[in-house]
Write a protein that holds these residues in place. Structure first.
Motif, short mmCIF file in Angstrom:
data_model
loop_
_atom_site.label_atom_id
_atom_site.label_comp_id
_atom_site.label_asym_id
_atom_site.label_seq_id
_atom_site.Cartn_x
_atom_site.Cartn_y
_atom_site.Cartn_z
N ASP A 199 -59.75 -31.36 14.34
CA ASP A 199 -59.40 -32.35 15.51
C ASP A 199 -57.80 -32.09 16.09
O ASP A 199 -57.91 -32.30 17.21
N VAL A 200 -57.15 -31.74 15.31
CA VAL A 200 -55.62 -31.34 15.70
C VAL A 200 -54.93 -29.98 15.49
O VAL A 200 -54.03 -29.78 15.81
N ALA A 201 -55.68 -28.96 14.66
CA ALA A 201 -54.98 -27.75 14.44
C ALA A 201 -55.64 -26.73 15.09
O ALA A 201 -56.52 -26.78 15.83
N ASP A 202 -54.86 -25.56 15.15
CA ASP A 202 -55.27 -24.53 15.81
C ASP A 202 -56.12 -23.47 15.06
O ASP A 202 -56.73 -22.44 15.41
N GLY A 203 -56.05 -23.33 13.76
CA GLY A 203 -56.60 -22.53 12.82
C GLY A 203 -56.53 -22.62 11.29
O GLY A 203 -56.30 -23.86 10.99
N PRO A 233 -61.74 -22.03 20.07
CA PRO A 233 -62.01 -21.40 18.86
C PRO A 233 -61.13 -21.58 17.66
O PRO A 233 -59.92 -22.01 18.08
N ILE A 234 -61.34 -21.41 16.59
CA ILE A 234 -60.61 -21.68 15.32
C ILE A 234 -59.99 -20.19 14.81
O ILE A 234 -60.92 -19.12 14.43
N GLU A 235 -58.72 -20.02 14.90
CA GLU A 235 -58.22 -19.00 14.66
C GLU A 235 -58.18 -19.10 12.87
O GLU A 235 -58.15 -19.82 12.18
N THR A 236 -58.38 -17.64 12.41
CA THR A 236 -58.89 -17.35 11.05
C THR A 236 -57.79 -16.47 10.28
O THR A 236 -57.50 -15.47 10.77
N VAL A 237 -56.87 -16.82 9.31
CA VAL A 237 -55.75 -16.29 8.60
C VAL A 237 -56.19 -16.24 7.09
O VAL A 237 -56.01 -17.52 6.76
N LEU A 238 -56.54 -15.36 6.41
CA LEU A 238 -56.76 -15.31 4.86
C LEU A 238 -55.56 -15.08 4.12
O LEU A 238 -55.11 -13.75 4.34
#
Length: 309
Positions: A199-203, A233-238
């Motif tokens: 709902d509120v975040a970028d990633g 899109p949802i940015e993804t950082v592992l």
């Protein structure tokens, strides 16, 4: 397109912060790393009243006896670099006054030309909350919600207006503004946290605990995003907490990112296949000093790129 690769900065007690943070940051950028990351641990209970991560009986690592403040560490790295993204993984939002955190992140982003990534979380340590929190542990989710809302307001156009439980801004000019909208990433391990992310975040910023678990979590998150009508899109950082050893790990139950450079790169390749935008390695707890950290980071980067990651 190759997966972006990042490196955790040296914040633990075995490092000389004023020398090693800028040195490692500068070297990592020269090697080719795309990003640099810090984490937050504000104290070391002695004796502990909780196990690590709140797990009964799990000891806190000795390296946590003196972890440098993350935004000071990131500022040292910022001054020594020119292009690498500068991320937090994670800042424990309820341990910060929301307005001050928003202004500090905006200032750092403005100063670096738009390189900051705000990874936020709620934490788990009751001792840290007792010492430093703005709100009680039981209100940690609401505190994170308010921090995100305050950041969006402060980073947006003037006049800034906000009315929350902790923060009240009647009408004010607040500057400097970030060079661009600062991405907010969340770990989001629980169903409620995943809803907040969608709902509120970028990633999304999970921890690398295995391909199977991450595949399941990523599927749940994508399904939830579709249900709630998210189109962007949802940015993804592992984040990977790597445990380097000079010799290959030969135990029967090797954890992900544990062992030699070749084993770490093997795990990087497996996780990169899931399609993460970025993967970063935190090697600092398993090396002797900054020189070894730089050497291992260079070996991993070279081997990863040679493997097509």
């Amino acid at each position: 397109m190759a997966t972006r690769l990042g490196l955790g900065l040296p914040q633990m007690k075995q490092y000389d912060l004023g020398r090693d943070v800028p040195d490692v940051a500068r070297t990592a950028e020269r090697i080719g790393y795309d990003s640099l990351w810090v984490f937050e641990r504000v104290l070391f209970p002695d004796p502990p009243t909780q196990g690590l991560y709140g797990i009964e009986g799990l000891p806190w690592p000795e390296s946590y006896r003196g972890v440098a403040e993350p935004l000071v560490s990131l500022t040292l790295a910022a001054a020594a670099t020119e292009r690498a993204r500068l991320g937090t993984s994670v800042l424990i939002a309820p341990l910060h006054v929301p307005f001050q955190l928003a202004k500090t992140l905006a200032t750092l982003d403005a100063a670096t030309g738009g390189r900051v990534v705000a990874g936020l979380g709620t934490g788990w340590s009751h001792d840290e909350y007792a010492a430093a929190s703005v709100r009680p542990f039981a209100e940690r989710g609401q505190a994170l919600d308010e921090t995100i809302a305050v950041c969006r307001a402060v980073w947006g156009p003037d006049p800034v207006v906000y009315d929350g439980k902790v923060t009240r801004i009647a009408s004010a000019a607040v500057g400097p503004k970030p060079a661009r909208p600062i991405p907010i990433l969340l770990a989001a391990g629980s169903p409620k946290a995943r809803r907040r992310l969608v709902d509120v975040a970028d990633g999304w910023m999970p921890v690398g605990l295995g391909v199977g678990q991450l595949t399941e979590q990523w599927g749940q998150l994508q399904e939830l995003a579709a249900e709630r009508g998210r189109t962007r899109p949802i940015e993804t950082v592992l984040r990977t907490n790597a445990r380097y050893s000079a010799k290959p790990y030969e135990g029967e139950h090797r954890h992900p990112f544990q062992g030699s450079v070749d084993q770490i790169v093997e795990d990087l390749a497996a996780h990169a296949e899931l399609g993460f935008d970025e993967i970063f390695l935190d090697l600092q707890s398993s090396v002797r000093d900054a020189e070894e950290l730089k050497d291992v980071a260079a070996e991993v980067y070279t081997a990863a790129r040679a493997a097509g990651i």
